[in-house]
Design an enzyme around this catalytic site. Structure first.
Site, PDB file in Angstrom:
ATOM      1  N   HIS A  81     -55.831  21.974   4.980  1.00  0.00           N
ATOM      2  CA  HIS A  81     -55.316  22.315   6.357  1.00  0.00           C
ATOM      3  C   HIS A  81     -56.895  22.302   7.234  1.00  0.00           C
ATOM      4  O   HIS A  81     -56.859  22.745   8.435  1.00  0.00           O
ATOM      5  CB  HIS A  81     -54.699  23.491   6.764  1.00  0.00           C
ATOM      6  CG  HIS A  81     -53.124  23.444   6.114  1.00  0.00           C
ATOM      7  ND1 HIS A  81     -52.549  24.695   6.411  1.00  0.00           N
ATOM      8  CD2 HIS A  81     -52.797  22.371   5.312  1.00  0.00           C
ATOM      9  CE1 HIS A  81     -50.734  23.893   5.653  1.00  0.00           C
ATOM     10  NE2 HIS A  81     -51.872  22.836   5.261  1.00  0.00           N
ATOM     11  N   ASP A  97     -55.120  16.993   1.521  1.00  0.00           N
ATOM     12  CA  ASP A  97     -52.954  17.426   2.243  1.00  0.00           C
ATOM     13  C   ASP A  97     -52.166  15.704   2.931  1.00  0.00           C
ATOM     14  O   ASP A  97     -53.217  15.908   4.153  1.00  0.00           O
ATOM     15  CB  ASP A  97     -53.288  18.356   2.582  1.00  0.00           C
ATOM     16  CG  ASP A  97     -52.128  18.509   2.880  1.00  0.00           C
ATOM     17  OD1 ASP A  97     -50.930  18.253   2.403  1.00  0.00           O
ATOM     18  OD2 ASP A  97     -51.604  20.295   3.163  1.00  0.00           O
ATOM     19  N   ASP A 140     -48.357  16.220  -4.187  1.00  0.00           N
ATOM     20  CA  ASP A 140     -48.872  17.180  -2.704  1.00  0.00           C
ATOM     21  C   ASP A 140     -49.690  18.180  -3.434  1.00  0.00           C
ATOM     22  O   ASP A 140     -49.549  19.121  -2.189  1.00  0.00           O
ATOM     23  CB  ASP A 140     -48.046  17.752  -2.285  1.00  0.00           C
ATOM     24  CG  ASP A 140     -47.949  17.926  -0.165  1.00  0.00           C
ATOM     25  OD1 ASP A 140     -49.006  18.136   0.062  1.00  0.00           O
ATOM     26  OD2 ASP A 140     -47.328  18.826  -0.771  1.00  0.00           O
ATOM     27  N   GLU A 161     -43.753  16.554   6.796  1.00  0.00           N
ATOM     28  CA  GLU A 161     -44.068  17.444   5.600  1.00  0.00           C
ATOM     29  C   GLU A 161     -44.443  18.665   6.302  1.00  0.00           C
ATOM     30  O   GLU A 161     -44.082  19.660   6.161  1.00  0.00           O
ATOM     31  CB  GLU A 161     -44.843  16.946   4.580  1.00  0.00           C
ATOM     32  CG  GLU A 161     -44.624  18.100   3.374  1.00  0.00           C
ATOM     33  CD  GLU A 161     -45.312  19.550   2.948  1.00  0.00           C
ATOM     34  OE1 GLU A 161     -45.254  20.208   2.780  1.00  0.00           O
ATOM     35  OE2 GLU A 161     -46.545  19.758   4.308  1.00  0.00           O
ATOM     36  N   GLU A 162     -45.213  18.355   7.059  1.00  0.00           N
ATOM     37  CA  GLU A 162     -46.017  19.871   7.820  1.00  0.00           C
ATOM     38  C   GLU A 162     -45.771  20.872   8.444  1.00  0.00           C
ATOM     39  O   GLU A 162     -45.799  21.448   8.664  1.00  0.00           O
ATOM     40  CB  GLU A 162     -48.454  19.091   8.258  1.00  0.00           C
ATOM     41  CG  GLU A 162     -48.329  18.726   7.420  1.00  0.00           C
ATOM     42  CD  GLU A 162     -48.822  19.466   6.160  1.00  0.00           C
ATOM     43  OE1 GLU A 162     -48.872  20.740   5.903  1.00  0.00           O
ATOM     44  OE2 GLU A 162     -49.717  19.115   5.006  1.00  0.00           O
TER      45      GLU A 162
END
Lengths: 456, 456
Positions: free
Chosen positions: A423, A291, A353, A325-326
């Site tokens: 994550h 990711d 993604d 993006e996060e």
């Protein structure tokens, strides 16, 4: 007779075209599996650079690295698109333990959620109230919640085959739990990690305070699934149990960063734009291999694989490494803003993604007519065990490009392992399988090939 | 009018039946993903017992363990079927190095191939001749091969999507390389590991001397892919390079072992037998989690998942843990022999022996009529992303059951990672994903449910 000959000629040309497509797609897969670059690039992005949270030095290194690598790939143009991004820094390693009423303390694994405020220097210690979701808070009210730490413990639903659906059914606790709990006087929010597996790794990810004044915000952290189970079990036998946690993340002013863009001008329809990309930023705990380093390097290999297969784009193809993006989506938003401002005709955008796992298909956001056109290509992917062409989604970064005239798409890899890594500190290069990554790159390139050839 | 009503009634009943099937299959998947036992069993089989080479103490422990566990599952009968199996023991850890002509030695990773004879106590040292396959030996002849170590270095073809096809295209070197090389006076055979990835783990697996007299057999070992690359590269610059290897495996007399069988008698067609199974033995280097602990525990969970879903078998279902797939196929052979002797009508057999990865479908060995019947069930699996129903294979252990009246089938999981683990020291429990394993168990159970309900 003339008509029959004409019909035969049409059928023959359709059949030859399908054959050429099958052959070209075979070339693309062969090139990726025997001569792909995605794995080598990801090795550097992950092991040479590491976690790339927006605004960090690593994110900037990743911008420079991918710009330099794209500069070697024969694009007509590679450039950086400026974008202001948030800068949040985790600070010291978090500390947390369960305090039993008998005085015993049990250390647990937590991590601050992205965007969270710090605890006081001495941490927060309070009694814990466990809930299964935000909707339980109102009934509990300030009477039960004031001064407490709210523990959001609704797990992901294991019976959902697509794990992204399971994630979607639980992630509101992470995104909105702290803000909702603070309204009833809670002093902290602990959220069960977004993980289908029981393990010891806490999962970060963004929390949202929205427009809440900074002094009203409460600190929030994710707890590993094993420790969530432990805390829940402990609460059942010891109602006076307390929880302690300490973290000192900090939000800084926005800083300048960039989307990285490579473009090759189409030979026949230069004003029709096709975008393929992933996001270059990642969370800070691991190195962001799944990711979304995977999506970046797969996108970077698209032009190379087309070239190796002897295919010259008719339309203008842009490879975009989106930034942020996060925790902000600033890169995707800015890309779409500039595209609109320049009145660029984007006909298609594809994002990867969802991890670097074995590709299973695509999800499309499109009108019915164009989706039906896409469906005609489906059988070309069957030799590669690509069977899923679904509707109703694409990717976060390309979402802002949405309009009536564009088809958006997302690569759909196998999702079973994704939320073990997502994550966390174990989203690292060793969790990537070279072939799976390369199959993804080939699958994306093949779709780009078809869109480029036939348009919409 | 009457005819129309009849037709409507038929269509309605077909539609209701399809609905019931969809509902029952949903129950099966839900049960496996939220309440499966396969992962827990595999944990014990892998971590509690470990590698289970035929004839070993661990293989016997696995027989007793699975018999005891199956005894708790509500079968009408659980028994051990005696079978004599070969016993081959690896002995001391193997040693090997490349000896450069300048005297420098570089240590490399090898493992004796299953069934190989030992080297002399002092090992074998000889010049190396690299070939890409057995068919090159004849042209080289005794003149070039006598006294040499033959290095079989043809890699697996990375462009094949199904990695089992890539394996099939290279494994003759492992199975027949030593015997073929010995005919030309070679003193040893080193075989590139059957692995698509470059890494440091040698892959064992059976070699076959057939009826070759023991004193003519030469020792053979697999070399890791990284070291195969190194050896090949070294040979290009230093033609006088020698290779040393030392191993002392030993073949003992056959010993008694067992297939483990659990049976539940069908309520309507007790004389129609359905088999589902995997093989309980494994190679000795790892703990055999993927090959084939996964297939065993998935099979063990079939009856449990049917029960949890409220389904009572109409036909007799047997769960079989076959012994000795890896180096003899004695269990599968004996099961089929006894079944034939007893004139048991086996209508269907399903094997899981391709790893515990995300299931993608099945491969069938069947006549066209029955295969077409199976194809009618395909859409029921689509919600679970099971799309592949192919023809032309099944599983090694059930192969001996082949006849005109049976349908054989093999579960087909995603194959991309399989040959990283296959027959190595890293085929261990940590390489298993719980959900993927459970999805496989549910997919197998769903097919068994349909075969049991509709027969052939």
């Amino acid at each position: 007779m003339k008509y029959t000959i004409f019909l035969l000629a049409v059928l023959l040309s359709v059949s030859i075209s399908a054959q050429t497509d099958a052959e070209n797609i075979k070339k693309i897969y062969d090139a990726s599996l025997s001569n792909g670059k995605s794995y080598e690039w990801l090795d550097y992005l992950s092991n040479g650079i590491g976690g790339r949270l927006s605004g960090s030095e690593n994110a900037e290194r990743a911008v420079q690295y991918t710009k330099a690598e794209m500069g070697k790939l024969g694009f007509d143009k590679v450039w950086l698109q400026p974008v202001m991004v948030p800068k949040w820094v985790r600070g010291n390693p978090e500390e947390a333990h369960i305090e039993m009423s008998n005085g015993k303390a049990i250390k647990v694994n937590i991590c601050a959620l992205g965007g969270s405020v710090a605890t006081p220097d001495s941490g927060v210690t309070a009694e814990v109230i466990e809930v299964q979701g935000i909707d339980e808070l109102e009934a509990l009210g300030e009477a039960k919640l004031k001064g407490k730490i709210v523990f959001f413990n609704r797990p992901l639903d294991p019976t959902l085959i697509n794990t992204f659906s399971a994630y979607g059914g639980a992630v509101d606790q992470r995104g909105g739990g702290a803000r909702a709990a603070s309204k009833y006087g809670a002093v902290g929010a602990i959220v069960r990690s977004m993980n289908l597996r029981l393990d010891d790794f806490p999962h970060t990810g963004g929390t949202r305070y929205g427009d809440q004044p900074v002094n009203e915000r409460i600190p929030t952290a994710a707890i590993s699934t094993n420790d969530a189970e432990l805390l829940s079990k402990t609460l059942k036998t010891d109602t006076k149990v307390k929880f302690f946690f300490k973290q000192n993340p900090k939000q800084y002013d926005d800083v300048l960063s960039h989307n990285v863009i490579g473009e090759i001008t189409g030979s026949e329809f230069p004003n029709e734009y096709i975008v393929v990309g992933g996001h270059l930023d990642s969370w800070d705990l691991g190195d962001g291999s799944h990711d979304d380093g995977a999506g970046c390097v797969q996108s970077m290999d698209v032009l190379r694989l087309l070239k190796l297969s002897g295919i010259k784009p008719k339309r203008t193809i842009r490879v975009v490494m989106f930034m942020n993006e996060e925790n902000g989506l600033r890169g995707g938003t800015e890309y779409a803003r500039v595209a609109k401002e320049k009145n660029e005709n984007h006909i298609f955008a594809l994002e990867s993604d969802s991890g670097g796992f074995t590709p299973r298909g695509f999800i499309f956001d499109s009108n019915e007519e164009r989706f039906n056109k896409v469906l005609q290509w489906k059988s070309l992917f069957e030799p590669y065990l690509i069977h899923f062409f679904g509707q109703g989604g694409s990717g976060a970064d390309i979402g802002p490009l949405k309009s009536d005239s564009i088809v958006l798409a997302g690569l759909r890899p196998d999702s079973q392992r994704y939320f073990e890594y997502h994550h966390t500190s174990i989203d690292t290069f060793d969790a990537i399988n070279k072939r799976e990554l390369e199959l993804g790159a080939a699958t994306m390139t093949s779709l780009i090939y078809l869109v480029d050839k036939y348009g919409f």
